[in-house]
Design a protein around this motif. Structure first.
Motif, PDB file in Angstrom:
ATOM      1  N   ILE A   1       7.896  -5.592  13.452  1.00  0.00           N
ATOM      2  CA  ILE A   1       7.788  -4.489  12.507  1.00  0.00           C
ATOM      3  C   ILE A   1       6.786  -3.473  13.049  1.00  0.00           C
ATOM      4  O   ILE A   1       5.898  -3.830  13.823  1.00  0.00           O
ATOM      5  CB  ILE A   1       7.395  -4.962  11.092  1.00  0.00           C
ATOM      6  N   PRO A   2       6.904  -2.210  12.656  1.00  0.00           N
ATOM      7  CA  PRO A   2       5.998  -1.172  13.155  1.00  0.00           C
ATOM      8  C   PRO A   2       4.551  -1.391  12.693  1.00  0.00           C
ATOM      9  O   PRO A   2       4.292  -1.973  11.631  1.00  0.00           O
ATOM     10  CB  PRO A   2       6.551   0.123  12.559  1.00  0.00           C
ATOM     11  N   LEU A   3       3.628  -0.906  13.486  1.00  0.00           N
ATOM     12  CA  LEU A   3       2.206  -1.048  13.189  1.00  0.00           C
ATOM     13  C   LEU A   3       1.838  -0.440  11.834  1.00  0.00           C
ATOM     14  O   LEU A   3       1.027  -1.006  11.091  1.00  0.00           O
ATOM     15  CB  LEU A   3       1.367  -0.415  14.304  1.00  0.00           C
ATOM     16  N   ASP A   4       2.417   0.693  11.483  1.00  0.00           N
ATOM     17  CA  ASP A   4       2.123   1.307  10.180  1.00  0.00           C
ATOM     18  C   ASP A   4       2.485   0.366   9.030  1.00  0.00           C
ATOM     19  O   ASP A   4       1.774   0.298   8.031  1.00  0.00           O
ATOM     20  CB  ASP A   4       2.866   2.634  10.017  1.00  0.00           C
ATOM     21  N   LEU A   5       3.581  -0.362   9.166  1.00  0.00           N
ATOM     22  CA  LEU A   5       3.991  -1.303   8.124  1.00  0.00           C
ATOM     23  C   LEU A   5       3.056  -2.510   8.085  1.00  0.00           C
ATOM     24  O   LEU A   5       2.765  -3.044   7.016  1.00  0.00           O
ATOM     25  CB  LEU A   5       5.438  -1.748   8.334  1.00  0.00           C
ATOM     26  N   ILE A   6       2.538  -2.927   9.230  1.00  0.00           N
ATOM     27  CA  ILE A   6       1.556  -4.017   9.264  1.00  0.00           C
ATOM     28  C   ILE A   6       0.297  -3.590   8.511  1.00  0.00           C
ATOM     29  O   ILE A   6      -0.250  -4.354   7.715  1.00  0.00           O
ATOM     30  CB  ILE A   6       1.218  -4.401  10.713  1.00  0.00           C
ATOM     31  N   ARG A   7      -0.146  -2.367   8.738  1.00  0.00           N
ATOM     32  CA  ARG A   7      -1.332  -1.862   8.028  1.00  0.00           C
ATOM     33  C   ARG A   7      -1.086  -1.796   6.521  1.00  0.00           C
ATOM     34  O   ARG A   7      -1.946  -2.169   5.718  1.00  0.00           O
ATOM     35  CB  ARG A   7      -1.699  -0.487   8.562  1.00  0.00           C
ATOM     36  N   GLN A   8       0.088  -1.303   6.129  1.00  0.00           N
ATOM     37  CA  GLN A   8       0.434  -1.216   4.715  1.00  0.00           C
ATOM     38  C   GLN A   8       0.466  -2.610   4.082  1.00  0.00           C
ATOM     39  O   GLN A   8      -0.017  -2.817   2.974  1.00  0.00           O
ATOM     40  CB  GLN A   8       1.789  -0.530   4.550  1.00  0.00           C
ATOM     41  N   THR A   9       1.019  -3.574   4.811  1.00  0.00           N
ATOM     42  CA  THR A   9       1.104  -4.949   4.326  1.00  0.00           C
ATOM     43  C   THR A   9      -0.289  -5.545   4.132  1.00  0.00           C
ATOM     44  O   THR A   9      -0.576  -6.176   3.111  1.00  0.00           O
ATOM     45  CB  THR A   9       1.917  -5.808   5.320  1.00  0.00           C
ATOM     46  N   ALA A  10      -1.176  -5.330   5.112  1.00  0.00           N
ATOM     47  CA  ALA A  10      -2.545  -5.853   5.008  1.00  0.00           C
ATOM     48  C   ALA A  10      -3.282  -5.224   3.827  1.00  0.00           C
ATOM     49  O   ALA A  10      -3.970  -5.920   3.076  1.00  0.00           O
ATOM     50  CB  ALA A  10      -3.296  -5.601   6.308  1.00  0.00           C
ATOM     51  N   GLN A  11      -3.118  -3.926   3.649  1.00  0.00           N
ATOM     52  CA  GLN A  11      -3.778  -3.244   2.533  1.00  0.00           C
ATOM     53  C   GLN A  11      -3.267  -3.779   1.200  1.00  0.00           C
ATOM     54  O   GLN A  11      -4.049  -4.064   0.294  1.00  0.00           O
ATOM     55  CB  GLN A  11      -3.553  -1.738   2.622  1.00  0.00           C
ATOM     56  N   GLU A  12      -1.956  -3.942   1.078  1.00  0.00           N
ATOM     57  CA  GLU A  12      -1.390  -4.455  -0.168  1.00  0.00           C
ATOM     58  C   GLU A  12      -1.875  -5.883  -0.436  1.00  0.00           C
ATOM     59  O   GLU A  12      -2.185  -6.235  -1.572  1.00  0.00           O
ATOM     60  CB  GLU A  12       0.137  -4.424  -0.106  1.00  0.00           C
TER      61      GLU A  12
ATOM     62  N   ALA B   1      -4.079  -6.723  -3.748  1.00  0.00           N
ATOM     63  CA  ALA B   1      -3.445  -7.626  -4.715  1.00  0.00           C
ATOM     64  C   ALA B   1      -4.164  -8.968  -4.811  1.00  0.00           C
ATOM     65  O   ALA B   1      -3.640  -9.898  -5.434  1.00  0.00           O
ATOM     66  CB  ALA B   1      -1.981  -7.841  -4.328  1.00  0.00           C
ATOM     67  N   GLY B   2      -5.322  -9.078  -4.192  1.00  0.00           N
ATOM     68  CA  GLY B   2      -6.088 -10.313  -4.304  1.00  0.00           C
ATOM     69  C   GLY B   2      -5.488 -11.494  -3.566  1.00  0.00           C
ATOM     70  O   GLY B   2      -5.657 -12.641  -3.974  1.00  0.00           O
ATOM     71  N   GLY B   3      -4.774 -11.220  -2.489  1.00  0.00           N
ATOM     72  CA  GLY B   3      -4.221 -12.300  -1.677  1.00  0.00           C
ATOM     73  C   GLY B   3      -2.791 -12.681  -2.015  1.00  0.00           C
ATOM     74  O   GLY B   3      -2.256 -13.628  -1.445  1.00  0.00           O
ATOM     75  N   LYS B   4      -2.172 -11.950  -2.936  1.00  0.00           N
ATOM     76  CA  LYS B   4      -0.763 -12.228  -3.248  1.00  0.00           C
ATOM     77  C   LYS B   4       0.120 -11.681  -2.135  1.00  0.00           C
ATOM     78  O   LYS B   4      -0.259 -10.762  -1.425  1.00  0.00           O
ATOM     79  CB  LYS B   4      -0.380 -11.599  -4.582  1.00  0.00           C
ATOM     80  N   ARG B   5       1.307 -12.239  -2.009  1.00  0.00           N
ATOM     81  CA  ARG B   5       2.230 -11.793  -0.971  1.00  0.00           C
ATOM     82  C   ARG B   5       2.601 -10.327  -1.152  1.00  0.00           C
ATOM     83  O   ARG B   5       2.956  -9.907  -2.249  1.00  0.00           O
ATOM     84  CB  ARG B   5       3.513 -12.609  -1.000  1.00  0.00           C
ATOM     85  N   PRO B   6       2.531  -9.560  -0.085  1.00  0.00           N
ATOM     86  CA  PRO B   6       2.911  -8.148  -0.171  1.00  0.00           C
ATOM     87  C   PRO B   6       4.408  -8.006  -0.473  1.00  0.00           C
ATOM     88  O   PRO B   6       5.218  -8.834  -0.051  1.00  0.00           O
ATOM     89  CB  PRO B   6       2.591  -7.611   1.227  1.00  0.00           C
TER      90      PRO B   6
END
Length: 52
Positions: free
Chosen positions: A18-29, A33-38
């Motif tokens: 997956i693209p790096l921008d999506l990895i960053r978005q996933t980590a932020q989410e 969300a307190g550790g919930k799955r993005p």
């Protein structure tokens, strides 16, 4: 597609990158969300490795 990690070879589906921008978005989410799955990415189950 093969990746090597800690001396082990592992086959991954070609569409697993997956693209790096999506990895960053996933980590932020994940953090917000307190550790919930993005929800911005979908997971897929890997078949068990061939142990032969």
């Amino acid at each position: 597609m093969f990746y090597y990690h800690a001396g082990s070879e592992r086959d991954f589906p070609h569409d697993s990158e997956i693209p790096l921008d999506l990895i960053r978005q996933t980590a932020q989410e994940f953090l917000v969300a307190g550790g919930k799955r993005p929800t911005c990415v979908c997971g897929q189950r890997m078949p068990p490795p061939d142990l032969t």
